[in-house]
Design an enzyme around this catalytic site. Structure first.
Site, PDB file in Angstrom:
ATOM      1  N   ASN A   7       0.834  -1.176   0.131  1.00  0.00           N
ATOM      2  CA  ASN A   7       0.051  -0.123  -0.129  1.00  0.00           C
ATOM      3  C   ASN A   7       0.861   1.333  -0.183  1.00  0.00           C
ATOM      4  O   ASN A   7       1.609   1.550   0.784  1.00  0.00           O
ATOM      5  CB  ASN A   7      -1.075   0.045   1.306  1.00  0.00           C
ATOM      6  N   HIS A  10       0.900   6.184   1.712  1.00  0.00           N
ATOM      7  CA  HIS A  10       1.925   7.287   2.442  1.00  0.00           C
ATOM      8  C   HIS A  10       3.098   7.890   1.641  1.00  0.00           C
ATOM      9  O   HIS A  10       3.489   8.917   2.129  1.00  0.00           O
ATOM     10  CB  HIS A  10       2.208   6.422   3.736  1.00  0.00           C
ATOM     11  N   HIS A  43      -5.629   3.372  -1.613  1.00  0.00           N
ATOM     12  CA  HIS A  43      -7.091   3.706  -1.222  1.00  0.00           C
ATOM     13  C   HIS A  43      -7.249   5.204  -1.796  1.00  0.00           C
ATOM     14  O   HIS A  43      -6.614   6.204  -1.167  1.00  0.00           O
ATOM     15  CB  HIS A  43      -6.796   3.709   0.344  1.00  0.00           C
ATOM     16  N   ARG A  45      -9.587   7.835  -0.964  1.00  0.00           N
ATOM     17  CA  ARG A  45     -10.517   8.193  -0.229  1.00  0.00           C
ATOM     18  C   ARG A  45     -11.301   9.409  -0.386  1.00  0.00           C
ATOM     19  O   ARG A  45     -10.936  10.211  -1.565  1.00  0.00           O
ATOM     20  CB  ARG A  45      -9.986   8.718   1.211  1.00  0.00           C
ATOM     21  N   ARG A  49      -7.217  12.668   0.653  1.00  0.00           N
ATOM     22  CA  ARG A  49      -6.031  13.121   1.497  1.00  0.00           C
ATOM     23  C   ARG A  49      -4.770  12.933   1.068  1.00  0.00           C
ATOM     24  O   ARG A  49      -3.693  13.314   1.574  1.00  0.00           O
ATOM     25  CB  ARG A  49      -6.333  12.933   2.974  1.00  0.00           C
ATOM     26  N   GLU A  70      -8.430   0.281  -2.853  1.00  0.00           N
ATOM     27  CA  GLU A  70      -9.540   0.085  -1.415  1.00  0.00           C
ATOM     28  C   GLU A  70     -10.293   1.421  -1.609  1.00  0.00           C
ATOM     29  O   GLU A  70      -9.902   2.463  -2.085  1.00  0.00           O
ATOM     30  CB  GLU A  70      -8.473   0.371  -0.277  1.00  0.00           C
ATOM     31  N   THR A 101      -8.179   3.693   8.377  1.00  0.00           N
ATOM     32  CA  THR A 101      -9.280   2.750   8.395  1.00  0.00           C
ATOM     33  C   THR A 101      -9.564   2.103   9.959  1.00  0.00           C
ATOM     34  O   THR A 101      -8.681   1.277  10.207  1.00  0.00           O
ATOM     35  CB  THR A 101      -9.279   1.834   7.349  1.00  0.00           C
ATOM     36  N   GLU A 151     -10.790  -9.646   3.596  1.00  0.00           N
ATOM     37  CA  GLU A 151      -9.349  -9.060   4.023  1.00  0.00           C
ATOM     38  C   GLU A 151      -9.653  -9.125   5.513  1.00  0.00           C
ATOM     39  O   GLU A 151     -10.667  -7.858   5.834  1.00  0.00           O
ATOM     40  CB  GLU A 151      -8.869  -8.123   3.322  1.00  0.00           C
ATOM     41  N   HIS A 190      -3.335  -4.468   7.676  1.00  0.00           N
ATOM     42  CA  HIS A 190      -3.554  -3.382   8.515  1.00  0.00           C
ATOM     43  C   HIS A 190      -2.754  -3.672   9.892  1.00  0.00           C
ATOM     44  O   HIS A 190      -2.750  -4.422  10.512  1.00  0.00           O
ATOM     45  CB  HIS A 190      -5.089  -3.086   9.029  1.00  0.00           C
TER      46      HIS A 190
HETATM   47  N1  PXP Z   1      -5.487  -3.284   4.167  1.00  0.00           N
HETATM   48  C1  PXP Z   1      -6.524  -2.159   4.018  1.00  0.00           C
HETATM   49  C2  PXP Z   1      -8.016  -2.774   3.587  1.00  0.00           C
HETATM   50  C3  PXP Z   1      -6.557  -0.829   4.646  1.00  0.00           C
HETATM   51  O1  PXP Z   1      -7.449   0.030   4.585  1.00  0.00           O
HETATM   52  C4  PXP Z   1      -4.992  -0.489   5.063  1.00  0.00           C
HETATM   53  C5  PXP Z   1      -4.656   0.947   5.350  1.00  0.00           C
HETATM   54  O2  PXP Z   1      -4.896   1.600   4.210  1.00  0.00           O
HETATM   55  C6  PXP Z   1      -4.064  -1.581   4.808  1.00  0.00           C
HETATM   56  C7  PXP Z   1      -4.423  -3.012   4.457  1.00  0.00           C
HETATM   57  C8  PXP Z   1      -2.747  -1.354   5.129  1.00  0.00           C
HETATM   58  O3  PXP Z   1      -2.517  -0.871   6.275  1.00  0.00           O
HETATM   59  P1  PXP Z   1      -1.176  -0.429   6.932  1.00  0.00           P
HETATM   60  O4  PXP Z   1      -0.924   0.952   6.233  1.00  0.00           O
HETATM   61  O5  PXP Z   1      -1.361  -0.431   8.530  1.00  0.00           O
HETATM   62  O6  PXP Z   1      -0.211  -1.429   6.670  1.00  0.00           O
END
Ligand code: PXP
Length: 241
Positions: A7, A10, A43, A45, A49, A70, A101, A151, A190
């Site tokens: 992901n 960031h 994601h 959003r 953001r 996402e 999330t 997931e 997550h």
């Molecule tokens: N999976 C989902 C569905 C998420 O919403 C997120 C956060 O955007 C992640 C995985 C990744 O989480 P993390 O950034 O804490 O590794």
């Protein structure tokens, strides 16, 4: 082998801090791809953001690996997913005030609407995953609405301390077993990190993990390619043990 979706939200968070062009999410995605990631996850959003519409469009064009989007199951974002056609979408709850999330999607309460959303995605060949807490009724509802995967939200496990860690792991294992029994593909994500990933990766039949924050955070110190590779090494070790 358990597959890794990186992901890269960031990377966009950092870019949006200055509303500029760097760091470029496409470059980040390509580095992850070259390092061996199986999928790029973003994601989009509603508050935009971090990831922007243009990022998703460009990723769809240039990625050699799968694009996993996402998203909240709301008309505006559904329309974008239908236009861009990622490989998969992962439906998540979205609360404008949250930092990230916070909980899983309540599939049970929105069964009729989510069935329509799943059907619409399937018409375009898009796979659908439900981001759910490790609760049996949410897994069952996900199967009922026709999702391809669930997931499992690993946030409670990631935040647990002491004896609570084993309790949260057991919830993940039990929920995972139900998902597999119902014919769903099993994913997790997550709050996963190089330190807490291994017990989750050992959940029987786990197919995919999506990891963002820890990889990007470690990339600041060791570089993105190394940060992706150290996660892949854990998955490889677990997959072959
Ligand atoms: N999976 C989902 C569905 C998420 O919403 C997120 C956060 O955007 C992640 C995985 C990744 O989480 P993390 O950034 O804490 O590794």
């Amino acid at each position: 082998m358990i597959e890794l979706g990186v992901n890269i939200d960031h990377v966009a968070t950092l870019r949006e801090a200055r509303k500029g062009k760097v760091p470029d999410v496409i470059t980040a995605a390509k580095v992850c791809e070259i390092a061996g990631a199986h999928q790029i996850t973003v994601h989009l959003r509603q508050d935009r953001r971090h990831i922007q519409d243009k990022d998703v469009e460009r990723l769809k064009e240039v990625l050699l690996v799968r694009l996993n989007l996402e998203m909240a199951a709301v008309p505006e974002i559904i329309e974008i997913a239908h236009r861009i056609v990622p490989y998969a979408v992962c439906l998540v709850p979205e609360n404008r005030q949250e930092i990230t999330t916070e909980g899983g999607l309540n599939v049970k309460e929105q069964r009729d609407w989510l069935k329509k959303v799943v059907d619409g995605m399937h018409e375009l060949g898009i796979k659908v995953s439900m981001f759910v807490d490790p609760e049996i009724e949410q897994i069952e509802a996900s199967a009922e609405v026709g999702a391809d995967s669930v997931e499992l939200h690993t946030g409670a496990y990631a935040n647990a301390e002491g004896k609570q860690i084993d309790r949260e792991l057991k919830r993940l294992y039990d929920a995972g077993a139900v998902a597999v029994k119902l014919g769903l593909n099993l994913h997790a994500g997550h709050g996963l990190t190089v330190r807490n990933l291994e017990p989750v990766a050992k959940i029987p039949h786990l197919k995919e993990v999506n990891i963002g924050h820890d990889i990007i955070a470690r990339a600041v110190f060791i570089g993105l390619e190394s940060a992706v590779k150290e996660i892949l090494a854990i998955l490889d070790r677990v997959s072959h043990s």
